[in-house]
Design a protein around this motif. Sequence first.
Motif, PDB file in Angstrom:
ATOM      1  N   VAL A   1      59.772 -22.092  85.547  1.00  0.00           N
ATOM      2  CA  VAL A   1      61.209 -22.295  85.755  1.00  0.00           C
ATOM      3  C   VAL A   1      61.751 -23.211  84.668  1.00  0.00           C
ATOM      4  CG1 VAL A   1      62.980 -23.052  87.369  1.00  0.00           C
ATOM      5  CG2 VAL A   1      60.844 -22.046  88.228  1.00  0.00           C
ATOM      6  N   GLU A   2      62.832 -22.777  83.997  1.00  0.00           N
ATOM      7  CA  GLU A   2      63.455 -23.566  82.939  1.00  0.00           C
ATOM      8  C   GLU A   2      64.951 -23.672  83.182  1.00  0.00           C
ATOM      9  OE1 GLU A   2      62.570 -21.766  79.217  1.00  0.00           O
ATOM     10  OE2 GLU A   2      60.455 -22.360  79.206  1.00  0.00           O
ATOM     11  N   ASN A   3      65.550 -24.625  82.485  1.00  0.00           N
ATOM     12  CA  ASN A   3      67.015 -24.793  82.516  1.00  0.00           C
ATOM     13  C   ASN A   3      67.532 -24.927  83.946  1.00  0.00           C
ATOM     14  OD1 ASN A   3      69.604 -25.058  81.577  1.00  0.00           O
ATOM     15  ND2 ASN A   3      69.909 -22.860  81.237  1.00  0.00           N
ATOM     16  N   ASP A   4      66.827 -25.777  84.711  1.00  0.00           N
ATOM     17  CA  ASP A   4      67.261 -26.094  86.078  1.00  0.00           C
ATOM     18  C   ASP A   4      67.436 -24.830  86.932  1.00  0.00           C
ATOM     19  OD1 ASP A   4      67.849 -27.823  88.139  1.00  0.00           O
ATOM     20  OD2 ASP A   4      70.011 -27.838  87.697  1.00  0.00           O
ATOM     21  N   GLY A   5      66.476 -23.912  86.819  1.00  0.00           N
ATOM     22  CA  GLY A   5      66.494 -22.730  87.696  1.00  0.00           C
ATOM     23  C   GLY A   5      67.325 -21.581  87.173  1.00  0.00           C
ATOM     24  N   ASN A   6      67.827 -21.661  85.950  1.00  0.00           N
ATOM     25  CA  ASN A   6      68.649 -20.569  85.419  1.00  0.00           C
ATOM     26  C   ASN A   6      67.819 -19.575  84.592  1.00  0.00           C
ATOM     27  OD1 ASN A   6      71.230 -21.269  86.430  1.00  0.00           O
ATOM     28  ND2 ASN A   6      71.303 -22.957  84.958  1.00  0.00           N
ATOM     29  N   ASN A   7      66.680 -20.013  84.080  1.00  0.00           N
ATOM     30  CA  ASN A   7      65.819 -19.135  83.303  1.00  0.00           C
ATOM     31  C   ASN A   7      64.425 -19.097  83.926  1.00  0.00           C
ATOM     32  OD1 ASN A   7      67.787 -18.548  81.380  1.00  0.00           O
ATOM     33  ND2 ASN A   7      67.283 -20.376  80.178  1.00  0.00           N
ATOM     34  N   PHE A   8      63.808 -17.913  83.912  1.00  0.00           N
ATOM     35  CA  PHE A   8      62.459 -17.740  84.437  1.00  0.00           C
ATOM     36  C   PHE A   8      61.639 -17.049  83.348  1.00  0.00           C
ATOM     37  CE2 PHE A   8      65.271 -17.975  88.023  1.00  0.00           C
ATOM     38  CZ  PHE A   8      64.607 -18.819  88.908  1.00  0.00           C
ATOM     39  N   VAL A   9      60.598 -17.765  82.874  1.00  0.00           N
ATOM     40  CA  VAL A   9      59.791 -17.295  81.752  1.00  0.00           C
ATOM     41  C   VAL A   9      58.414 -16.909  82.281  1.00  0.00           C
ATOM     42  CG1 VAL A   9      58.779 -17.914  79.527  1.00  0.00           C
ATOM     43  CG2 VAL A   9      61.061 -18.751  80.146  1.00  0.00           C
ATOM     44  N   PHE A  10      57.919 -15.748  81.882  1.00  0.00           N
ATOM     45  CA  PHE A  10      56.622 -15.262  82.350  1.00  0.00           C
ATOM     46  C   PHE A  10      55.506 -16.195  81.881  1.00  0.00           C
ATOM     47  CE2 PHE A  10      58.931 -11.243  82.657  1.00  0.00           C
ATOM     48  CZ  PHE A  10      58.459 -10.761  83.876  1.00  0.00           C
ATOM     49  N   SER A  11      54.658 -16.643  82.876  1.00  0.00           N
ATOM     50  CA  SER A  11      53.461 -17.409  82.541  1.00  0.00           C
ATOM     51  C   SER A  11      52.218 -16.719  83.066  1.00  0.00           C
ATOM     52  CB  SER A  11      53.566 -18.831  83.112  1.00  0.00           C
ATOM     53  OG  SER A  11      53.687 -18.771  84.537  1.00  0.00           O
ATOM     54  N   GLY A  12      52.388 -15.686  83.885  1.00  0.00           N
ATOM     55  CA  GLY A  12      51.263 -14.923  84.419  1.00  0.00           C
ATOM     56  C   GLY A  12      51.695 -13.498  84.711  1.00  0.00           C
ATOM     57  N   PHE A  13      50.746 -12.545  84.470  1.00  0.00           N
ATOM     58  CA  PHE A  13      51.098 -11.127  84.634  1.00  0.00           C
ATOM     59  C   PHE A  13      49.782 -10.364  84.770  1.00  0.00           C
ATOM     60  CE2 PHE A  13      53.150  -7.114  83.152  1.00  0.00           C
ATOM     61  CZ  PHE A  13      54.295  -7.195  83.928  1.00  0.00           C
ATOM     62  N   ASN A  14      49.432  -9.926  86.013  1.00  0.00           N
ATOM     63  CA  ASN A  14      48.104  -9.357  86.219  1.00  0.00           C
ATOM     64  C   ASN A  14      48.038  -7.891  85.788  1.00  0.00           C
ATOM     65  OD1 ASN A  14      49.388  -8.052  88.271  1.00  0.00           O
ATOM     66  ND2 ASN A  14      47.845  -8.521  89.838  1.00  0.00           N
ATOM     67  N   ALA A  15      46.828  -7.321  85.890  1.00  0.00           N
ATOM     68  CA  ALA A  15      46.603  -5.949  85.412  1.00  0.00           C
ATOM     69  C   ALA A  15      47.410  -4.939  86.204  1.00  0.00           C
ATOM     70  CB  ALA A  15      45.109  -5.623  85.491  1.00  0.00           C
ATOM     71  N   ALA A  16      47.538  -5.179  87.516  1.00  0.00           N
ATOM     72  CA  ALA A  16      48.322  -4.241  88.341  1.00  0.00           C
ATOM     73  C   ALA A  16      49.777  -4.226  87.901  1.00  0.00           C
ATOM     74  CB  ALA A  16      48.231  -4.633  89.818  1.00  0.00           C
ATOM     75  N   ALA A  17      50.316  -5.393  87.506  1.00  0.00           N
ATOM     76  CA  ALA A  17      51.695  -5.454  87.012  1.00  0.00           C
ATOM     77  C   ALA A  17      51.828  -4.686  85.697  1.00  0.00           C
ATOM     78  CB  ALA A  17      52.129  -6.903  86.828  1.00  0.00           C
ATOM     79  N   GLU A  18      50.771  -4.800  84.825  1.00  0.00           N
ATOM     80  CA  GLU A  18      50.804  -4.031  83.574  1.00  0.00           C
ATOM     81  C   GLU A  18      50.882  -2.533  83.856  1.00  0.00           C
ATOM     82  OE1 GLU A  18      48.379  -6.383  80.157  1.00  0.00           O
ATOM     83  OE2 GLU A  18      47.149  -5.627  81.788  1.00  0.00           O
ATOM     84  N   ARG A  19      50.047  -2.069  84.811  1.00  0.00           N
ATOM     85  CA  ARG A  19      50.041  -0.637  85.127  1.00  0.00           C
ATOM     86  C   ARG A  19      51.385  -0.208  85.725  1.00  0.00           C
ATOM     87  NH1 ARG A  19      44.923  -2.122  87.053  1.00  0.00           N
ATOM     88  NH2 ARG A  19      45.690  -2.096  89.218  1.00  0.00           N
ATOM     89  N   LEU A  20      51.924  -1.020  86.624  1.00  0.00           N
ATOM     90  CA  LEU A  20      53.151  -0.652  87.313  1.00  0.00           C
ATOM     91  C   LEU A  20      54.341  -0.620  86.352  1.00  0.00           C
ATOM     92  CD1 LEU A  20      54.697   0.003  89.888  1.00  0.00           C
ATOM     93  CD2 LEU A  20      54.856  -2.437  90.361  1.00  0.00           C
ATOM     94  N   GLU A  21      54.429  -1.618  85.445  1.00  0.00           N
ATOM     95  CA  GLU A  21      55.585  -1.728  84.559  1.00  0.00           C
ATOM     96  C   GLU A  21      55.394  -0.932  83.270  1.00  0.00           C
ATOM     97  OE1 GLU A  21      58.132  -2.846  85.683  1.00  0.00           O
ATOM     98  OE2 GLU A  21      57.643  -4.330  87.221  1.00  0.00           O
ATOM     99  N   GLY A  22      54.131  -0.536  82.971  1.00  0.00           N
ATOM    100  CA  GLY A  22      53.889   0.207  81.733  1.00  0.00           C
ATOM    101  C   GLY A  22      54.053  -0.659  80.501  1.00  0.00           C
ATOM    102  N   ILE A  23      53.638  -1.924  80.614  1.00  0.00           N
ATOM    103  CA  ILE A  23      53.804  -2.870  79.506  1.00  0.00           C
ATOM    104  C   ILE A  23      52.619  -3.831  79.512  1.00  0.00           C
ATOM    105  CG2 ILE A  23      55.144  -4.533  80.868  1.00  0.00           C
ATOM    106  CD1 ILE A  23      56.864  -4.988  78.374  1.00  0.00           C
ATOM    107  N   LEU A  24      52.193  -4.295  78.332  1.00  0.00           N
ATOM    108  CA  LEU A  24      51.048  -5.199  78.231  1.00  0.00           C
ATOM    109  C   LEU A  24      51.447  -6.630  78.575  1.00  0.00           C
ATOM    110  CD1 LEU A  24      49.441  -3.864  74.926  1.00  0.00           C
ATOM    111  CD2 LEU A  24      48.713  -3.412  77.293  1.00  0.00           C
ATOM    112  N   ARG A  25      50.457  -7.401  79.059  1.00  0.00           N
ATOM    113  CA  ARG A  25      50.685  -8.806  79.397  1.00  0.00           C
ATOM    114  C   ARG A  25      51.193  -9.563  78.189  1.00  0.00           C
ATOM    115  NH1 ARG A  25      45.955  -9.741  80.656  1.00  0.00           N
ATOM    116  NH2 ARG A  25      46.006  -9.644  82.936  1.00  0.00           N
TER     117      ARG A  25
END
Length: 872
Positions: free
Chosen positions: A152-176
Motif C-alpha cells: 500500500v502506497e500514497n496513504d491507500g491510493n496506490n496498490f503495488v504488486f509485491s506477490g503474484f503466485n503461479a495460479a494468478a499467472e495462469r489466470l491472468e495470462g501474464i508473468l509474475r
Amino acid sequence: MDTMQNAQLSGVCEFDFVTKLVAVDSKLQILLNLDESLKSLHLESFILSRVVEDDRATCMEQFSKMESTHFTHDFNTAMQFRCLDLNGGIRDMEALFFSKRPNQHHVIFQDISGRKQVNRRYVGVDENENKSNINFEELFERMDNAIAVYKVENDGNNFVFSGFNAAAERLEGILRSQVIGRNVKNAFPGAENYGILKVLRRVWATGVNEHFPIKEYSNKGLKSWRENYIYKLSDNEIAAVYYDVTRRKTLEIELRKLQFAVEQSANSIIITDVKGNIEYVNKKFCQVSGYSYDEVLGQNPRILKSELYNSGDYKQLWETISEGKVWKGEFMNQNKHGFAFYEKAIISPVYNDVGEIINFLAIKEDISTQKDLELQINQREAKMRSIFNAMMDVVFEMDRDGIFTYIAPTSTEKAYGIPQKLVGKTFYDLYPEYLADKFLKWVRESIDTGKLLVKEYSLIISDKLEWFEGRLTPKGRDSVIFISRLITERKEIEFEMAKTNALIVNSELKFRTLFEKSGDAIIIIENGRISDCNEATVNILGHSDQKSILGKSPSEISPEYQENGELSVNLAQKMIQKCLELGTHRFEWYHTRKNGEIFPVEVLLTNLSSPEKGQVLHGVWRDISITKAKAKELQMAKEKAEQADKFKSAFLANMSHEIRTPMNGILGFTELLTDPDLDDDERKHFIRIIRKSGLNMLNIINDILDISKIESGEMELNKEAHNVIETLNYLYEFFKPEISFKSIEWIRNYDMNGRCKFLVDQFKLNEVLTNLIKNAIKYTYKGQIELGLNDMENEVVFYVRDTGVGIAAEKQTLVFDRFVQAENDIMHMVDGTGLGLSISKAYIEMHEGKIWVESVVNQGSTFFFSLPKLEK
C-alpha cells in the motif's frame, strides 16, 4: 495435497424442502466419496453422515431458515460447512442454492478447502493446528486459487504488486515479472471499473477482511466471472485470493435458461420417478389440470382419472417405457373440477450416467379443442346426411359429355326415372335432341366459365306442364353438380302477380311523390339490400346520386363498428330481426358520409314483408348530430357540477378538520395553563404548542383568504425587477434545518452566486416555491430533495425534485385543481389544507407561466413551473 488437488471439484444436487430429499449427480458422488448406487438420501441422513459434528447444528439451522422464507424463483444464497469423506478427511464445502420453483432448488457444491487454507494463512492459523507442518511458501505457489499481494502506497491510493503466485499467472495470462512492482491500475486497466480498488482501499482503511462477491470482470477485451476475498496482512500489506468461477456461473445461467424454457412451454410437462410418482410439473400442467404444484407433488398421474383413447392399454404403455422405448398416445383426463379434456402424450425414459432409468418424462399437448371440432364435424356430417336424404330436389353429377356419373338418393322418378338406371346415360337418352342440346350447353358453359348457372326450364310430364329450376355448379374441370327443383307452384304465382302489377303502378306513382318530397331520409330495404332511397338520403350522406347507394346493405353506409363496439354488419341484422318480430322498431344508429364523417341518426324501421315480395323494410331516419351534441354537453356539465359539489363538500370537511385541530390545541393547552401547579418548563412548553397551533390556524386562514381572492379575481400582481437567485438562496438556507432534521439530503442545482433578474412578484414567487418545498418535505421520508433553476432565453424554469411517495399518473392532472387532493389516504397522514398547489397554479398563471408535474409512484416527483423573462 489432496485438498489442493480437489480445490476446483464441484457437483450438483436437487433439494426438495417438502420431501427433504437430496438427489445427487455423479460428480457430487465423487466429490463426497458417496456410494455410486446412492442416487438420493434424506437431508438429516446427509448431514449426520457427511457434515462435521461441530457444523451439524449450524447446517440444520441454515436449512430450516431457508425453508421458512418461502423462496421465490429469483432466490439464491450460499452456505459454507465442513464435510467428511469416506477416507476420514475433512473438506471445506460451499453450497450455492438457486430456485427451480417454490420449495424445490438446485444446489451447486464446490470444494473450497484450498481457499480456506489461504484464509487461515492471512487471518491466523487455528491454535490446535501444527504450524510446523505447513510450508506456506510452497502452498502460496502451488495453490490452484490465484493470490496477489499488494504493497500500500500514497496513504491507500496506490496498490503495488509485491506477490503474484503461479495460479494468478495462469489466470491472468501474464508473468509474475511483468506485474511485480507495478501499480494495479497500470497492470490491469479493467480493475477500476470492476470495483476491486474500492474494496482494497476499504480493507486497508478499516482492517476488516471482505468478501467481494461474484462479478463479471473485463480487461483488455477478455471477460470472465471472478470471486475475491480481500485480507489486510500484519505487515500492512493487502492480499487478494480470487477465483475464476465462469464455469459455475455459466452452469447457473444455463440451468436458469432450461428452467425458464420448461416453465414457459406451451405443453404440459411431467417428470415422475420410476414408480410413476410425480416429482415435477410445469405451469402449463397446473393451468390445464386445475391442480397446484403442491397438490400433485408425490401423487400418481392417476389423480387425473386418465383413460387411454384409442392407444392400447396401460400394460402396453408401461412395458414400452420400462424397456427404454418412447410411448406415444392419447389420454382422456379429468381436471380438478371434474371436466374432461384430451391430451396427446409422448412419454420417454430418463437415464443417469450409467444408463439406468431414473425418471420418466411426459410431454403432453392439450387436444381438447381438436377433439371438440372432430365431434362437431361428425355431428354436422350426420345432420347434412339426414337433410340430404330428406331433400325433394334432384341432385346428380354429370361429366363434360353429359353422362350421368352419380345420382343422389333423392326422388328422381318424376322427371328422370329410376336412379339406378340413370348412371351411364345421357340427356339424349331421356329427352328430344333440341332439349338435350340445351342441357348439354349449360353443362359445358358452367365447366368452362367455372361459375354457378341458374336456369329455368319446363317439361311435359303426364300431359302437364311442369316448371323446374336447375342450378349447375362446376366440380373441377370435367364435371358439374346439377340440382333440379320443381317450381311449378312458384311460376303460377308469378304469372298471377304479373296481372296485378299494372294495378299497383298507379298507387306507386302517388307514393313516389310523397317519398321524394320528404325532408327525412327514406330507404327501402329488400332482402338486406337498399333497393330505393329518396333525395334527402342522397343529400344527407353527401353523395351525388342514388347509384352509389342502391344495392348496398345498411352496414356498408355505416362505420365498421357502432357506438357499443359491435360490428355494424352484425348489429344491423339484429335490428332487422327485431323489426320483423315486432312490426316496427325505433333505435339510434351511426352512418358514414361519403367524406368519411360519422354521424348519429334516429331510425324508424317498419316491416312491409309479404310472401309475394319477400323481406321488405321501410326505413325513415334523420340526422340527430346536433341533438346528441347538446345532450352530451348537458350531461358533461351535470357530471362536472356534481363532481365539483363532491369536491367542495370534501374540501369543507377537510377545512373543518384542519381548523378544529389547531383550535383544540389552543383551547386545550390554554386550559392547562390555568393549573397553578405547572412549573416554568411545562408552562413554556404549552405556550410553544399554543403558538404553533396559532400559526397553523393562521396559515389555514391565509390559504382560504388567498383562494377566495383568486376565485373572486381580486388577487393582484406587484411585479418588480428581482434577482430570483436571492429568493432561492434564502429558501435553501431557511429550510435547511428542517430537511436535515429528517435526515434527507438537501441539494441546490443552480449558481448560488449567479444573476437572473426579471420582472416578477417576489412575494408570490416565494410562496409558490415555499409550497412546493413544503410538499416535498411532507411526502419524502428518505433520499433527497433538490431545488433547481434553468435560465433560458425567453423564460426561467424552476423545479423542486424529491424521492418521496410519488403521484399516480391518473391523479397528476388533478393535483392542481381546487377542492381536489391527489391521494386522500396519504394526505390525511400529514397536516395541510391541500390548497397550496391550487394557489401556486393561480400565481404562476397570473405571471403568464405554467406549472406541471412529472412523477412515478414510490420513486418521487418533480414539480416544474416556468415564468417569462420580462425586463420592462
